[in-house]
Design an enzyme around this catalytic site. Structure first.
Site, PDB file in Angstrom:
ATOM      1  N   GLU A 127      -7.772 -20.231 -16.929  1.00 49.41           N
ATOM      2  CA  GLU A 127      -8.235 -20.933 -15.724  1.00 49.41           C
ATOM      3  C   GLU A 127      -9.316 -21.914 -16.152  1.00 49.41           C
ATOM      4  OE1 GLU A 127     -10.074 -20.048 -11.299  1.00 49.41           O
ATOM      5  OE2 GLU A 127     -10.800 -18.890 -12.989  1.00 49.41           O
ATOM      6  N   ASP A 146      -5.346  -9.876 -15.744  1.00 46.21           N
ATOM      7  CA  ASP A 146      -6.397 -10.857 -15.494  1.00 46.21           C
ATOM      8  C   ASP A 146      -7.629 -10.436 -16.294  1.00 46.21           C
ATOM      9  OD1 ASP A 146      -7.945 -12.857 -14.226  1.00 46.21           O
ATOM     10  OD2 ASP A 146      -6.837 -12.566 -12.359  1.00 46.21           O
ATOM     11  N   HIS A 204      -4.930 -16.974  -5.341  1.00 45.93           N
ATOM     12  CA  HIS A 204      -5.717 -16.138  -4.442  1.00 45.93           C
ATOM     13  C   HIS A 204      -7.011 -16.814  -3.998  1.00 45.93           C
ATOM     14  CE1 HIS A 204      -7.306 -15.731  -8.403  1.00 45.93           C
ATOM     15  NE2 HIS A 204      -8.413 -15.202  -7.921  1.00 45.93           N
ATOM     16  N   ASP A 205      -7.318 -17.982  -4.534  1.00 40.89           N
ATOM     17  CA  ASP A 205      -8.531 -18.711  -4.155  1.00 40.89           C
ATOM     18  C   ASP A 205      -8.224 -19.916  -3.267  1.00 40.89           C
ATOM     19  OD1 ASP A 205     -10.124 -17.063  -5.781  1.00 40.89           O
ATOM     20  OD2 ASP A 205      -9.836 -18.339  -7.533  1.00 40.89           O
ATOM     21  N   ASP A 257      -9.880 -15.683 -16.655  1.00 35.25           N
ATOM     22  CA  ASP A 257     -10.698 -16.154 -15.544  1.00 35.25           C
ATOM     23  C   ASP A 257     -11.761 -17.151 -16.043  1.00 35.25           C
ATOM     24  OD1 ASP A 257     -11.403 -15.577 -12.666  1.00 35.25           O
ATOM     25  OD2 ASP A 257     -13.332 -15.079 -13.575  1.00 35.25           O
ATOM     26  N   ASP A 293      -1.861  -1.138  -3.846  1.00 34.75           N
ATOM     27  CA  ASP A 293      -2.110  -0.381  -5.077  1.00 34.75           C
ATOM     28  C   ASP A 293      -0.937  -0.526  -6.047  1.00 34.75           C
ATOM     29  OD1 ASP A 293      -0.181   1.415  -3.952  1.00 34.75           O
ATOM     30  OD2 ASP A 293      -1.792   2.273  -2.747  1.00 34.75           O
ATOM     31  N   ASP A 329      -4.038   3.929   2.590  1.00 25.38           N
ATOM     32  CA  ASP A 329      -5.484   3.793   2.791  1.00 25.38           C
ATOM     33  C   ASP A 329      -5.843   2.373   3.218  1.00 25.38           C
ATOM     34  OD1 ASP A 329      -5.098   2.387   0.463  1.00 25.38           O
ATOM     35  OD2 ASP A 329      -6.640   3.413  -0.703  1.00 25.38           O
ATOM     36  N   ASP A 364       0.849  -1.203   0.000  1.00 29.26           N
ATOM     37  CA  ASP A 364       0.000   0.000   0.000  1.00 29.26           C
ATOM     38  C   ASP A 364       0.881   1.249   0.000  1.00 29.26           C
ATOM     39  OD1 ASP A 364      -1.938   1.898   0.389  1.00 29.26           O
ATOM     40  OD2 ASP A 364      -2.217   1.448   2.529  1.00 29.26           O
ATOM     41  N   ASN A 371      -0.344   4.526  -0.478  1.00 26.61           N
ATOM     42  CA  ASN A 371      -0.978   5.785  -0.034  1.00 26.61           C
ATOM     43  C   ASN A 371      -1.669   5.655   1.321  1.00 26.61           C
ATOM     44  OD1 ASN A 371      -3.101   4.214  -0.745  1.00 26.61           O
ATOM     45  ND2 ASN A 371      -4.063   5.671  -2.156  1.00 26.61           N
TER      46      ASN A 371
HETATM   47  C1  NOJ Z   1     -12.120 -17.347 -10.477  1.00 32.06           C
HETATM   48  C2  NOJ Z   1     -11.327 -16.340  -9.693  1.00 32.06           C
HETATM   49  O1  NOJ Z   1     -10.046 -16.842  -9.477  1.00 32.06           O
HETATM   50  C3  NOJ Z   1     -12.099 -16.082  -8.424  1.00 32.06           C
HETATM   51  O2  NOJ Z   1     -11.371 -15.325  -7.502  1.00 32.06           O
HETATM   52  C4  NOJ Z   1     -13.395 -15.417  -8.786  1.00 32.06           C
HETATM   53  O3  NOJ Z   1     -14.192 -15.272  -7.644  1.00 32.06           O
HETATM   54  C5  NOJ Z   1     -14.183 -16.237  -9.823  1.00 32.06           C
HETATM   55  N1  NOJ Z   1     -13.353 -16.744 -10.859  1.00 32.06           N
HETATM   56  C6  NOJ Z   1     -15.252 -15.399 -10.449  1.00 32.06           C
HETATM   57  O4  NOJ Z   1     -14.678 -14.428 -11.290  1.00 32.06           O
END
Ligand code: NOJ
Length: 548
Positions: free
Chosen positions: A248, A105, A322-323, A206, A36, A32, A28, A30
C-alpha cells in the site's frame, strides 16, 4: 538508455484476480455479530464460484481493535474474535483445496500500544525494546514539532515514565515502529517467515511507504532508506517462496512503482497506489473536502500508469477497499442505473493491465450507506466529526462529507441474502446492515444471469482465457472525449477494445469500424445492436485476433 521491455507472464499473480475480505463484516459463524474465520470458510464455495485466485484478508491477528485490527498486539496469534490459529490453518487448507491462496495483511509501520514490545519500551529508556519505537525528548505540553496524525491530533504522545514523546502517524494506540533498529527488523522477518511456513500465499503491506520515517525532517513517506529496507525485507522473507506481495503506497508515482515492483523481484510484486481514487477532492485539501470527479484527469492518470509500468513494473487495479466508499455510489449511479453502472465500472477496470482486486460486495454492486452519526464506528469518521465541529463547520456539511467518504461505507455487513441481517449473522451485527439488502444480495444475484455478480464472474473467466488481458500493451483512445473511456490492449496476435460510457447520456462513439471488426466479449446491456450509440453507462468489450 531506454530500459529493456520485458513482459513476462510466468508469475501466477499476473493473471490472478484477488478478492479482499474485511473479516469482521464478511460472515459470522458464531452469532456474536462479528464476522470470523469459520464464517469465511463457510463461504469459500461462493468465492470459488466467482473464480478468484486469492483472498486478501484484512488483519486477523490479536488486536485491541482500536483501528479494527490495524493495531496489532500479537503478530503470531489470531484475535479470539476471529477464531484461533487452528482456524487460520484450516482456512489456508480449505482455500487451497479450491485453488485460492490467502494473502495476509502485514501492519509493519506501527504496532498496538498493547503489544509487549511497547509495554516494555515505555518502561525506561534503557529497556532493550525502547528503541523499537520512535522517541523524542521534550517537555510535557511541548511537542517535538507540529506534525499531525492521520486520524487527527498531534503525532506525538507524552509518556511521563520516560519523559519522552513517541511518534504515531495514526491513532495514539498505534505507535510507529523504528525500522532503523536492526533487531526490530529481524523480529519482523522471523514473524513473516512463521506465516510463510504456515502456507500463506502472500502479503499485503499496510502503508509500507511510511516505514522509513525521519520525523525531525518531517519525512513520513518515501523516506531515504525505504527501498533499502524493502530489499532487505524481501531477501529475508518473500523471496523464499512463490508469493505475491502488494505494498500500500499512497505516495507512489510510476517512477517509484518501478522500484517497488521491479521485475527482478528485489522488492514487491506490485503497489497499490491511489492517484486515480483521490481525484474527487479539492486540491491540497482532505478527502472530506468534496469535489466533482475530473473525468479527463481520471483518464490521464490511468493512461499514465498503464503506459509507464508496461514491461517495467506491475499495477494493481481497484476501485474499492475497506478505506474507500463504494464505487457504484461514488462514480457510478446507485439509483436508476445501479446495475448498468456497476458493470460498466467493472468492465472498464478489468480490461486494463495489472492484477484486479475486488472488494467484498463490489461484485454485487453494494452501495454506500447513510447512517445517523451515532451509528458510525470508524475511528477516522468519529474523529473528523468532532474535529470539524470544533472548527465551526455546519453539521449538515460534515454529514455530507461523511456520507460520501466514510470508511464505514465499505464496512457494512456483506449482503448474502434477503433474510434477517442479510444472512450475515443471527446475532446483532457490530455495524448496521445497509437497508437495501433485500434488493441487493448474493442469493438473488446467483439466480440472475444478468446480475452484477455474473458480470464479474465473466470478466474473471475472460482474463483466464485471453492472454491479451495479461500481456497486451495499453493505448488510450478518444483521449479528449468528455464522456467516453475507451482503450485497446494489443499483443502479437490479438487486440482487446474496451469502450465505456461513463455518464447517463446516450452518445455516438466514432469507433464502429474497429469495434465491428471484432467479436463482442461482454457488455452490460442485453440487446447490443450493430450501432455505436452507447446508452447510459453502456460498456462493451470487443476482441479480434486469431485465437483462442
Ligand atoms: C491503511 C489501512 O488500510 C487503514 O485501514 C488503516 O487505518 C491504516 N493503514 C493504519 O494502519
Amino acid at each position: 538508455m531506454e530500459d529493456k521491455i520485458s513482459v513476462n507472464t510466468e508469475k501466477w499473480w499476473k493473471s490472478a484476480v484477488v478478492y479482499q475480505i474485511y473479516p469482521r463484516s464478511f460472515a459470522d459463524s458464531n452469532q456474536d455479530g462479528i464476522g470470523d474465520l469459520q464464517g469465511i470458510i463457510s463461504r469459500l464455495d461462493y468465492l470459488e464460484h466467482l473464480g478468484i485466485d486469492a483472498i486478501w484478508l484484512s488483519p486477523v491477528c490479536r488486536s485491541p481493535q482500536d483501528d479494527n485490527g490495524y493495531d496489532i498486539s500479537d503478530y503470531q496469534d489470531i484475535d479470539p474474535m476471529f477464531g484461533t490459529l487452528k482456524d487460520m490453518e484450516e482456512l489456508i487448507e480449505e482455500a487451497g483445496k479450491r485453488h485460492i491462496r490467502i494473502i495476509m495483511d502485514l501492519v509493519l509501520n506501527h504496532s498496538s500500544d498493547e503489544h509487549p514490545w511497547f509495554q516494555e519500551a515505555k518502561k525506561s529508556r534503557e529497556n532493550p525494546y525502547h528503541d523499537y519505537y520512535v522517541w523524542r525528548d521534550g517537555a510535557a505540553g511541548e511537542f517535538p514539532n507540529d506534525m499531525r496524525a492521520a486520524f487527527g491530533g498531534s503525532a506525538w504522545e507524552w509518556v511521563p515514565g520516560v519523559e519522552q514523546y513517541y511518534f504515531h502517524q495514526f491513532s495514539v494506540k498505534q505507535p510507529d515502529l523504528n525500522w532503523e533498529n536492526p533487531k526490530l527488523r529481524q523480529e519482523i522477518y522471523d514473524m513473516i517467515n512463521f506465516w510463510i511456513e504456515k502456507g500463506v500465499g502472500g502479503f499485503r503491506l499496510d502503508v509500507i511507504d511510511q516505514i522509513a520515517k525521519d520525523p525531525d525532517r518531517r519525512i513520513t513517506c518515501n523516506g531515504p532508506r525505504l527501498h533499502e529496507f524493502l530489499q532487505e525485507l524481501s531477501r529475508e522473507t518473500f523471496q523464499k517462496a512463490d508469493l505475491v506481495t502488494v505494498g500500500e503506497a499512497w505516495g507512489a508515482t510510476p517512477e517509484l512503482a518501478k522500484l517497488y515492483s521491479n521485475p527482478d523481484g528485489s522488492e514487491l510484486s506490485m503497489v497499490f497506489q491511489f492517484e486515480h481514487i483521490c481525484l474527487d477532492q479539492m486540491a491540497g485539501k482532505e478527502k472530506w473536502d468534496l469535489a466533482p470527479l475530473p473525468f479527463g484527469k481520471l483518464k490521464e492518470v490511468f493512461g499514465r500508469w498503464q503506459t509507464q509500468l508496461y514491461g517495467k513494473g506491475w499495477n494493481s487495479l481497484f476501485w474499492n477497499n475497506h478505506d474507500l466508499p463504494r464505487i457504484v455510489s461514488r462514480w457510478g449511479n446507485d439509483k436508476a442505473y445501479r446495475v448498468e453502472s456497476a458493470k460498466m465500472l467493472a468492465i472498464l477496470l478489468h480490461g486494463m493491465q495489472g492484477t484486479p482486486y475486488i472488494y467484498q460486495g463490489e461484485e454485487l454492486g453494494m452501495t454506500n450507506v447513510r447512517y445517523e452519526m451515532e451509528e458510525y464506528q470508524d475511528i477516522e469518521t468519529l474523529n473528523v466529526y468532532q474535529e470539524r465541529l470544533k472548527k465551526g463547520y455546519a453539521k449538515e456539511e460534515i454529514m455530507c462529507s461523511i456520507h460520501a467518504k466514510s470508511r464505514d461505507n465499505a464496512r457494512t455487513p456483506m449482503q448474502w441474502d434477503g433474510g434477517e441481517n442479510a444472512g450475515f449473522t443471527a446475532g446483532i451485527p457490530w455495524i448496521r446492515v445497509n437497508s437495501n439488502y433485500r434488493e441487493i444480495n448474493a442469493a438473488a444475484q446467483l439466480e440472475d444471469e444478468d446480475s452484477v455478480f455474473q458480470c464479474y464472474r465473466t470478466l474473471i473467466c475472460l482474463r483466464k482465457e485471453y492472454p491479451v488481458f495479461v500481456e497486451g500493451e495499453f493505448q488510450m483512445l478518444l483521449e479528449e472525449d468528455e464522456t467516453i473511456f475507451a482503450y485497446t490492449r494489443t499483443d502479437q496476435d490479438s487486440q482487446l477494445l474496451v469502450i465505456c460510457n461513463f455518464y447517463d447520456k446516450t452518445v455516438n462513439v466514432p469507433l464502429e469500424e474497429q469495434a465491428f471488426a471484432g467479436k463482442l466479449l461482454i457488455s452490460n446491456y442485453k440487446d447490443v445492436e450493430r450501432k455505436m450509440v452507447l446508452r447510459p453507462y453502456e460498456a462493451r468489450m470487443y476482441w479480434m485476433g486469431n485465437r483462442p
